[in-house]
Design a protein around this motif. Structure first.
Motif, PDB file in Angstrom:
ATOM      1  N   GLY A 332     137.258  89.592  33.338  1.00 27.37           N
ATOM      2  CA  GLY A 332     138.668  89.948  33.465  1.00 27.37           C
ATOM      3  C   GLY A 332     138.869  91.428  33.744  1.00 27.37           C
ATOM      4  N   LEU A 333     138.082  92.261  33.080  1.00 28.88           N
ATOM      5  CA  LEU A 333     138.198  93.703  33.279  1.00 28.88           C
ATOM      6  C   LEU A 333     137.775  94.109  34.684  1.00 28.88           C
ATOM      7  N   ILE A 334     136.632  93.599  35.121  1.00 23.79           N
ATOM      8  CA  ILE A 334     136.143  93.967  36.459  1.00 23.79           C
ATOM      9  C   ILE A 334     137.092  93.465  37.538  1.00 23.79           C
ATOM     10  N   LYS A 335     137.641  92.277  37.326  1.00 20.22           N
ATOM     11  CA  LYS A 335     138.611  91.749  38.295  1.00 20.22           C
ATOM     12  C   LYS A 335     139.833  92.670  38.379  1.00 20.22           C
ATOM     13  N   LYS A 336     140.275  93.173  37.233  1.00 23.09           N
ATOM     14  CA  LYS A 336     141.425  94.079  37.203  1.00 23.09           C
ATOM     15  C   LYS A 336     141.089  95.399  37.908  1.00 23.09           C
ATOM     16  N   LEU A 337     139.911  95.933  37.646  1.00 23.44           N
ATOM     17  CA  LEU A 337     139.511  97.200  38.264  1.00 23.44           C
ATOM     18  C   LEU A 337     139.348  97.054  39.775  1.00 23.44           C
ATOM     19  N   GLU A 338     138.818  95.909  40.198  1.00 20.95           N
ATOM     20  CA  GLU A 338     138.653  95.684  41.647  1.00 20.95           C
ATOM     21  C   GLU A 338     140.013  95.614  42.341  1.00 20.95           C
ATOM     22  N   ALA A 339     140.971  94.970  41.686  1.00 19.90           N
ATOM     23  CA  ALA A 339     142.324  94.873  42.264  1.00 19.90           C
ATOM     24  C   ALA A 339     142.983  96.249  42.325  1.00 19.90           C
ATOM     25  N   LEU A 340     142.822  97.054  41.275  1.00 18.69           N
ATOM     26  CA  LEU A 340     143.404  98.398  41.252  1.00 18.69           C
ATOM     27  C   LEU A 340     142.745  99.313  42.276  1.00 18.69           C
ATOM     28  N   ASP A 341     141.454  99.105  42.504  1.00 18.40           N
ATOM     29  CA  ASP A 341     140.744  99.939  43.468  1.00 18.40           C
ATOM     30  C   ASP A 341     141.311  99.750  44.876  1.00 18.40           C
ATOM     31  N   LYS A 342     141.732  98.528  45.182  1.00 22.93           N
ATOM     32  CA  LYS A 342     142.309  98.263  46.510  1.00 22.93           C
ATOM     33  C   LYS A 342     143.680  98.931  46.656  1.00 22.93           C
ATOM     34  N   MET A 354     142.192 104.512  30.675  1.00 15.62           N
ATOM     35  CA  MET A 354     143.444 103.930  30.190  1.00 15.62           C
ATOM     36  C   MET A 354     143.542 102.449  30.559  1.00 15.62           C
ATOM     37  N   VAL A 355     143.132 102.108  31.781  1.00 15.39           N
ATOM     38  CA  VAL A 355     143.175 100.709  32.231  1.00 15.39           C
ATOM     39  C   VAL A 355     142.248  99.837  31.391  1.00 15.39           C
ATOM     40  N   ILE A 356     141.043 100.342  31.105  1.00 14.51           N
ATOM     41  CA  ILE A 356     140.075  99.571  30.316  1.00 14.51           C
ATOM     42  C   ILE A 356     140.619  99.312  28.920  1.00 14.51           C
ATOM     43  N   TYR A 357     141.115 100.369  28.252  1.00 20.49           N
ATOM     44  CA  TYR A 357     141.669 100.202  26.910  1.00 20.49           C
ATOM     45  C   TYR A 357     142.825  99.197  26.914  1.00 20.49           C
ATOM     46  N   GLN A 358     143.723  99.371  27.869  1.00 22.51           N
ATOM     47  CA  GLN A 358     144.913  98.520  27.912  1.00 22.51           C
ATOM     48  C   GLN A 358     144.549  97.068  28.208  1.00 22.51           C
TER      49      GLN A 358
END
Length: 394
Positions: A332-342, A354-358
């Motif tokens: 779930g975390l990596i999926k979120k980071l990949e989406a934010l990276d785009k 901040m994104v990881i903690y949240q």
């Protein structure tokens, strides 16, 4: 979990049937028996094979085969084939000289006690019919098998193994000598020599073959977990051909899951494999969870891995193990980071920590890990580690 037919299991069952039939035909040809006897032996072979298959299914459902309900019967098939080769060699030995105790040693090490009883008696019965054995030789082989079934349990005691090997040799030597005396009504020294050789072979199999096969059975799950995480594994290649992006995502999740599991003392191999195939249902589309589980079960994945796939994001059931919680958290975390990276290329960047903690706090607040056994201390350790994990840097 619902019963699922798997090609690997069906293939191995077919191989067991084939080995049994080939052995019976070979025994008939070796014994020079008539066609009607061959037909009778064939019927007996089918009867034994059907019984063996029912035992296979029953023992697997009880988690008795390598403690894994999703086993593909591969080790059982190899053990049955090895037993068939040994029994075929016995066909050429003189009376009271067959080391039949080797058969329960092989099948008990490769499978279970019940499978050992069924297969050992099958090979002995067919061999005795083909050789036209006397009633005394039949009783001799039966007695040796019964002793063999008892002794294989004793071999698990490594501390007293030397004494059990002495007992094995004594039984394998004395029983044929006694029954040959009952048959001939006089001692035959050549029988003693043959019995001593057979006893030595039995001891050798108990000392070398048994621990080797037993070790392979114990490590079946570990070996399979290693196989399915290799880059050239068929299902992984299919994922790579389907989508390079999904393939890279799976590798990344797998690596991070393995590290997180080691950090909190969970099963790293299970976490690594489950992380790699967590989204495998995407190959077949919706319903993604069901298709992922079906893929895993068709390929006879270890049950713990399949269970994690069935708990995908708590959609059908909540994570029930620490490993399942770790895989969901990391994916779930990596999926979120990949989406934010785009999107960051357009919006001007984002704060990784901040994104990881949240994100992880949101997962925890949703109660996703309440049934997993993941303690708060474990959660905090994993969260702090993920903040520093370089694999999360995109």
């Amino acid at each position: 979990m619902k019963e699922q037919f798997a090609a690997k299991r069906i293939g191995n069952i077919g191989l067991i049937f084939l080995v049994a039939i080939v052995f019976s035909v070979f025994a008939d040809i070796t014994g020079g028996l008539y066609l009607d006897i061959l037909l009778g032996i064939s019927a007996l072979t089918i009867l034994f094979a059907v019984l063996l298959v029912f035992l296979l299914i029953y023992e697997r459902n009880r988690n008795r085969i390598a403690h894994n309900r999703e086993t593909d019967y591969g080790k059982i098939t190899k053990g049955f084939l090895l037993s068939a080769v040994a029994a075929a060699a016995f066909l050429f030995l003189p009376e009271f000289a067959s080391p039949v105790m080797i058969l329960p040693v092989i099948m008990s090490a490769a499978g279970t006690y019940e499978l050992s009883v069924c297969s050992s008696f099958f090979f002995c019965v067919i061999s005795e019919i083909a050789k036209g054995s006397s009633s005394y030789e039949v009783l001799c082989d039966t007695m040796l098998l019964l002793f063999g079934f008892v002794i294989v349990h004793l071999l698990e005691d490594a501390k007293n193994k030397a004494w059990y090997l002495i007992l094995t040799f004594a039984v394998a030597f004395v029983v044929p000598v006694l029954f040959s005396y009952f048959f001939y009504q006089e001692p035959h020294y050549d029988v003693m020599v043959k019995a001593a050789i057979a006893a030595a072979l039995t001891d050798l199999s108990a000392a070398v073959v048994y621990p080797l096969l037993a070790r392979q059975k114990e490590h079946e799950i570990d070996n399979f977990l290693t196989d399915i995480t290799e880059e050239d594994y068929m299902l992984l290649r299919e994922l790579k051909n389907f989508s390079r992006q999904e393939y890279r995502h799976a590798l990344r999740v797998s690596r991070v899951c393995e590290k997180c599991a080691k950090l909190v003392g969970a099963d790293a191999a299970v976490s690594k494999a489950a992380g790699l195939y967590y989204r495998i249902g995407i190959l077949d589309g919706d319903p993604m969870v069901e298709n992922g589980v079906m893929r895993a079960r068709t390929n006879c994945f270890p049950e713990r891995v399949t269970e994690i796939l069935s708990e995908y994001y708590g959609m059908e059931k909540m994570p029930s193990s620490i490993e399942s919680a770790i895989v969901q958290m990391v994916d779930g975390l990596i999926k979120k980071l990949e989406a934010l990276d785009k999107t960051s290329k357009i919006e001007g960047g984002w704060n990784k920590e901040m994104v990881i903690y949240q994100t992880l706090n949101d997962f925890s607040a949703q109660g996703l890990y309440d049934q997993s056994g993941l303690s708060m201390n474990m959660f905090l350790k994993i969260r702090e580690y993920l903040v520093k994990e370089e694999a999360l840097l995109l």
